[in-house]
Design a protein around this motif. Structure first.
Motif, PDB file in Angstrom:
ATOM      1  N   LEU A  15       0.724  -1.249  -0.216  1.00 49.85           N
ATOM      2  CA  LEU A  15      -0.066  -0.080   0.014  1.00 49.85           C
ATOM      3  C   LEU A  15       0.881   1.407  -0.136  1.00 49.85           C
ATOM      4  CD1 LEU A  15      -2.792  -0.919   2.375  1.00 49.85           C
ATOM      5  CD2 LEU A  15      -2.994  -0.636   0.017  1.00 49.85           C
ATOM      6  N   PHE A  16       1.937   1.219   0.792  1.00 51.17           N
ATOM      7  CA  PHE A  16       2.848   2.474   0.782  1.00 51.17           C
ATOM      8  C   PHE A  16       3.525   2.643  -0.926  1.00 51.17           C
ATOM      9  CE2 PHE A  16       2.324   2.460   5.283  1.00 51.17           C
ATOM     10  CZ  PHE A  16       2.423   3.745   5.529  1.00 51.17           C
ATOM     11  N   LEU A  17       3.772   1.288  -1.345  1.00 53.88           N
ATOM     12  CA  LEU A  17       4.446   1.450  -2.739  1.00 53.88           C
ATOM     13  C   LEU A  17       3.452   2.324  -3.570  1.00 53.88           C
ATOM     14  CD1 LEU A  17       6.339  -1.866  -2.704  1.00 53.88           C
ATOM     15  CD2 LEU A  17       7.341   0.472  -2.595  1.00 53.88           C
ATOM     16  N   LEU A  18       2.074   2.148  -3.631  1.00 50.32           N
ATOM     17  CA  LEU A  18       1.133   2.628  -4.466  1.00 50.32           C
ATOM     18  C   LEU A  18       1.286   3.884  -4.331  1.00 50.32           C
ATOM     19  CD1 LEU A  18      -2.118   0.425  -3.807  1.00 50.32           C
ATOM     20  CD2 LEU A  18      -0.600   0.512  -5.887  1.00 50.32           C
ATOM     21  N   LEU A  19       1.620   4.628  -3.305  1.00 54.93           N
ATOM     22  CA  LEU A  19       1.744   5.881  -3.054  1.00 54.93           C
ATOM     23  C   LEU A  19       2.733   6.623  -4.139  1.00 54.93           C
ATOM     24  CD1 LEU A  19       1.080   6.400   0.765  1.00 54.93           C
ATOM     25  CD2 LEU A  19      -0.539   6.860  -1.043  1.00 54.93           C
ATOM     26  N   LEU A  20       3.736   5.953  -4.491  1.00 52.56           N
ATOM     27  CA  LEU A  20       4.682   6.278  -5.572  1.00 52.56           C
ATOM     28  C   LEU A  20       4.132   6.479  -6.867  1.00 52.56           C
ATOM     29  CD1 LEU A  20       7.761   3.958  -4.381  1.00 52.56           C
ATOM     30  CD2 LEU A  20       7.205   6.397  -3.426  1.00 52.56           C
ATOM     31  N   ILE A  21       2.941   5.887  -7.156  1.00 59.63           N
ATOM     32  CA  ILE A  21       2.287   6.254  -8.772  1.00 59.63           C
ATOM     33  C   ILE A  21       2.249   7.579  -8.785  1.00 59.63           C
ATOM     34  CG2 ILE A  21       0.538   5.535 -10.097  1.00 59.63           C
ATOM     35  CD1 ILE A  21       0.241   2.772  -8.727  1.00 59.63           C
ATOM     36  N   PRO A  22       2.449   8.349  -9.790  1.00 59.69           N
ATOM     37  CA  PRO A  22       2.082   9.685 -10.217  1.00 59.69           C
ATOM     38  C   PRO A  22       0.603   9.724 -10.548  1.00 59.69           C
ATOM     39  CG  PRO A  22       3.382   8.775 -11.778  1.00 59.69           C
ATOM     40  CD  PRO A  22       3.438   7.915 -10.717  1.00 59.69           C
ATOM     41  N   LEU A  23      -0.021  10.628 -10.173  1.00 57.93           N
ATOM     42  CA  LEU A  23      -1.215  10.999 -10.381  1.00 57.93           C
ATOM     43  C   LEU A  23      -1.571  12.207 -11.297  1.00 57.93           C
ATOM     44  CD1 LEU A  23      -3.155   9.937  -6.904  1.00 57.93           C
ATOM     45  CD2 LEU A  23      -2.353   8.430  -8.722  1.00 57.93           C
ATOM     46  N   ASP A  24      -0.889  12.542 -11.728  1.00 55.04           N
ATOM     47  CA  ASP A  24      -0.580  13.849 -12.627  1.00 55.04           C
ATOM     48  C   ASP A  24      -0.491  13.549 -14.139  1.00 55.04           C
ATOM     49  OD1 ASP A  24       1.918  12.673 -13.075  1.00 55.04           O
ATOM     50  OD2 ASP A  24       2.854  14.847 -12.157  1.00 55.04           O
ATOM     51  N   GLY A  25      -0.903  12.551 -14.450  1.00 59.69           N
ATOM     52  CA  GLY A  25      -0.707  12.244 -15.886  1.00 59.69           C
ATOM     53  C   GLY A  25       0.436  11.854 -16.557  1.00 59.69           C
ATOM     54  N   ALA A  26       1.401  11.698 -15.723  1.00 58.88           N
ATOM     55  CA  ALA A  26       2.630  11.581 -16.491  1.00 58.88           C
ATOM     56  C   ALA A  26       2.731  10.258 -16.858  1.00 58.88           C
ATOM     57  CB  ALA A  26       3.884  11.591 -15.280  1.00 58.88           C
ATOM     58  N   VAL A  27       1.985   9.286 -16.384  1.00 59.25           N
ATOM     59  CA  VAL A  27       2.352   7.781 -17.086  1.00 59.25           C
ATOM     60  C   VAL A  27       1.514   7.612 -18.332  1.00 59.25           C
ATOM     61  CG1 VAL A  27       1.475   5.622 -16.622  1.00 59.25           C
ATOM     62  CG2 VAL A  27       2.244   6.732 -14.599  1.00 59.25           C
ATOM     63  N   GLY A  28       2.254   7.621 -19.307  1.00 59.40           N
ATOM     64  CA  GLY A  28       1.623   7.721 -20.747  1.00 59.40           C
ATOM     65  C   GLY A  28       1.327   6.226 -21.081  1.00 59.40           C
ATOM     66  N   ASN A  29       0.983   5.220 -20.480  1.00 67.20           N
ATOM     67  CA  ASN A  29       0.650   4.009 -20.826  1.00 67.20           C
ATOM     68  C   ASN A  29      -0.811   3.926 -21.030  1.00 67.20           C
ATOM     69  OD1 ASN A  29       0.502   1.256 -21.323  1.00 67.20           O
ATOM     70  ND2 ASN A  29       1.899   0.495 -19.855  1.00 67.20           N
ATOM     71  N   THR A  30      -1.527   3.709 -22.286  1.00 64.34           N
ATOM     72  CA  THR A  30      -2.942   3.453 -22.146  1.00 64.34           C
ATOM     73  C   THR A  30      -3.411   2.354 -21.833  1.00 64.34           C
ATOM     74  OG1 THR A  30      -2.610   2.582 -24.436  1.00 64.34           O
ATOM     75  CG2 THR A  30      -3.033   4.977 -24.269  1.00 64.34           C
ATOM     76  N   PHE A  31      -2.286   1.045 -21.725  1.00 69.79           N
ATOM     77  CA  PHE A  31      -2.992  -0.363 -21.245  1.00 69.79           C
ATOM     78  C   PHE A  31      -3.207  -0.009 -19.769  1.00 69.79           C
ATOM     79  CE2 PHE A  31      -2.057  -4.178 -19.344  1.00 69.79           C
ATOM     80  CZ  PHE A  31      -3.149  -5.106 -19.948  1.00 69.79           C
ATOM     81  N   VAL A  32      -2.415   0.881 -19.103  1.00 66.45           N
ATOM     82  CA  VAL A  32      -2.513   1.177 -17.528  1.00 66.45           C
ATOM     83  C   VAL A  32      -3.917   1.798 -17.362  1.00 66.45           C
ATOM     84  CG1 VAL A  32      -1.803   2.551 -15.533  1.00 66.45           C
ATOM     85  CG2 VAL A  32      -0.092   1.232 -17.079  1.00 66.45           C
ATOM     86  N   PHE A  33      -4.316   2.649 -18.100  1.00 65.58           N
ATOM     87  CA  PHE A  33      -5.689   3.283 -18.049  1.00 65.58           C
ATOM     88  C   PHE A  33      -6.730   2.279 -18.321  1.00 65.58           C
ATOM     89  CE2 PHE A  33      -2.959   7.116 -19.689  1.00 65.58           C
ATOM     90  CZ  PHE A  33      -2.673   7.139 -18.357  1.00 65.58           C
ATOM     91  N   PHE A  34      -6.556   1.516 -19.219  1.00 65.31           N
ATOM     92  CA  PHE A  34      -7.410   0.410 -19.543  1.00 65.31           C
ATOM     93  C   PHE A  34      -7.751  -0.298 -18.452  1.00 65.31           C
ATOM     94  CE2 PHE A  34      -8.336  -3.800 -20.832  1.00 65.31           C
ATOM     95  CZ  PHE A  34      -9.536  -3.687 -21.566  1.00 65.31           C
ATOM     96  N   VAL A  35      -6.846  -0.917 -17.678  1.00 63.66           N
ATOM     97  CA  VAL A  35      -6.772  -1.830 -16.707  1.00 63.66           C
ATOM     98  C   VAL A  35      -7.456  -1.031 -15.483  1.00 63.66           C
ATOM     99  CG1 VAL A  35      -5.598  -3.077 -14.890  1.00 63.66           C
ATOM    100  CG2 VAL A  35      -4.887  -3.177 -17.298  1.00 63.66           C
ATOM    101  N   GLY A  36      -6.864   0.152 -15.417  1.00 65.32           N
ATOM    102  CA  GLY A  36      -7.768   1.019 -14.342  1.00 65.32           C
ATOM    103  C   GLY A  36      -9.267   1.286 -14.367  1.00 65.32           C
ATOM    104  N   ARG A  37      -9.463   1.179 -15.477  1.00 61.56           N
ATOM    105  CA  ARG A  37     -10.932   1.571 -15.708  1.00 61.56           C
ATOM    106  C   ARG A  37     -11.891   0.292 -15.144  1.00 61.56           C
ATOM    107  NH1 ARG A  37     -11.866   5.991 -18.247  1.00 61.56           N
ATOM    108  NH2 ARG A  37     -10.382   6.734 -19.678  1.00 61.56           N
ATOM    109  N   PHE A  38     -11.363  -0.819 -14.716  1.00 61.16           N
ATOM    110  CA  PHE A  38     -12.009  -1.706 -13.994  1.00 61.16           C
ATOM    111  C   PHE A  38     -12.333  -1.569 -12.514  1.00 61.16           C
ATOM    112  CE2 PHE A  38     -10.555  -4.219 -17.733  1.00 61.16           C
ATOM    113  CZ  PHE A  38     -11.746  -4.634 -18.184  1.00 61.16           C
ATOM    114  N   HIS A  39     -11.738  -0.600 -11.705  1.00 59.45           N
ATOM    115  CA  HIS A  39     -11.971  -0.102 -10.486  1.00 59.45           C
ATOM    116  C   HIS A  39     -13.158   0.173 -10.261  1.00 59.45           C
ATOM    117  CE1 HIS A  39     -11.384   2.136  -6.787  1.00 59.45           C
ATOM    118  NE2 HIS A  39     -11.970   3.393  -7.202  1.00 59.45           N
ATOM    119  N   PRO A  40     -14.194   0.939 -11.114  1.00 70.70           N
ATOM    120  CA  PRO A  40     -15.654   1.224 -10.557  1.00 70.70           C
ATOM    121  C   PRO A  40     -16.408  -0.269 -10.732  1.00 70.70           C
ATOM    122  CG  PRO A  40     -14.856   2.465 -12.467  1.00 70.70           C
ATOM    123  CD  PRO A  40     -13.770   1.736 -12.240  1.00 70.70           C
TER     124      PRO A  40
END
Length: 161
Positions: A15-40
């Motif tokens: 959980l502490f390592l998750l805090l290292l993920i930048p939330l400012d759009g700096a990650v340019g990987n569209t697959f990451v966003f695709f996988v993240g859309r399963f959160h809801p």
């Protein structure tokens, strides 16, 4: 007890390592966003499990003869193992940077603390009180209530995103 303590410690580090993920759009990987859309989709599992656990613990206090201990343990472990992928997907989704920063910040921290408390509830539940060795500690009950409040607020702020 030792196994749950090791699992809780390991998941806390994660959980502490998750805090290292930048939330400012700096990650340019569209697959990451695709996988993240399963959160809801996934987030309803830990919410439902924690709410049912809370109700079962209340019933267990009122009607102690029902012996809901095993069911509560199963629900708590299910909550832990469903909240970790949920929060991971939430961080991946938020890394797109397409959200209101203030709302996202409230939602992120409430969700993160909910996951952290959920992980440690497994350890707290195993701490039996001296007066009633068949029951659960007051410490566990307080933190379960706090967790239900946190998950309700996190869901409220997440719904506004």
């Amino acid at each position: 007890m030792k196994r749950s303590l090791v699992i809780a410690s390991t998941l806390t580090i994660f959980l502490f390592l998750l805090l290292l993920i930048p939330l400012d759009g700096a990650v340019g990987n569209t697959f990451v966003f695709f996988v993240g859309r399963f959160h809801p989709i996934l987030l309803h599992l830990p919410i439902g499990a924690l709410m049912v656990l809370f109700l079962m613990e209340i019933i267990s206090v009122i009607r102690s003869e029902l012996d809901l201990d095993a069911a509560c343990n199963i629900l708590l472990w299910f909550s832990v193992f469903s909240i970790i992928p949920t929060i991971t997907l939430g961080f991946l989704l938020a890394s797109s940077g397409n959200y209101d920063d203030e709302l996202l910040n409230f939602h992120k921290w409430l969700g993160w603390f909910t996951a952290l408390i959920c992980v440690w509830l497994v350890v707290f539940r195993q701490q039996k009180p001296l007066k009633n060795p068949n029951g659960v500690s007051r410490f566990y009950q307080i933190f379960l209530f706090i967790n239900v409040v946190f998950i309700s607020l996190a869901g409220h702020y997440g719904g506004h995103l």
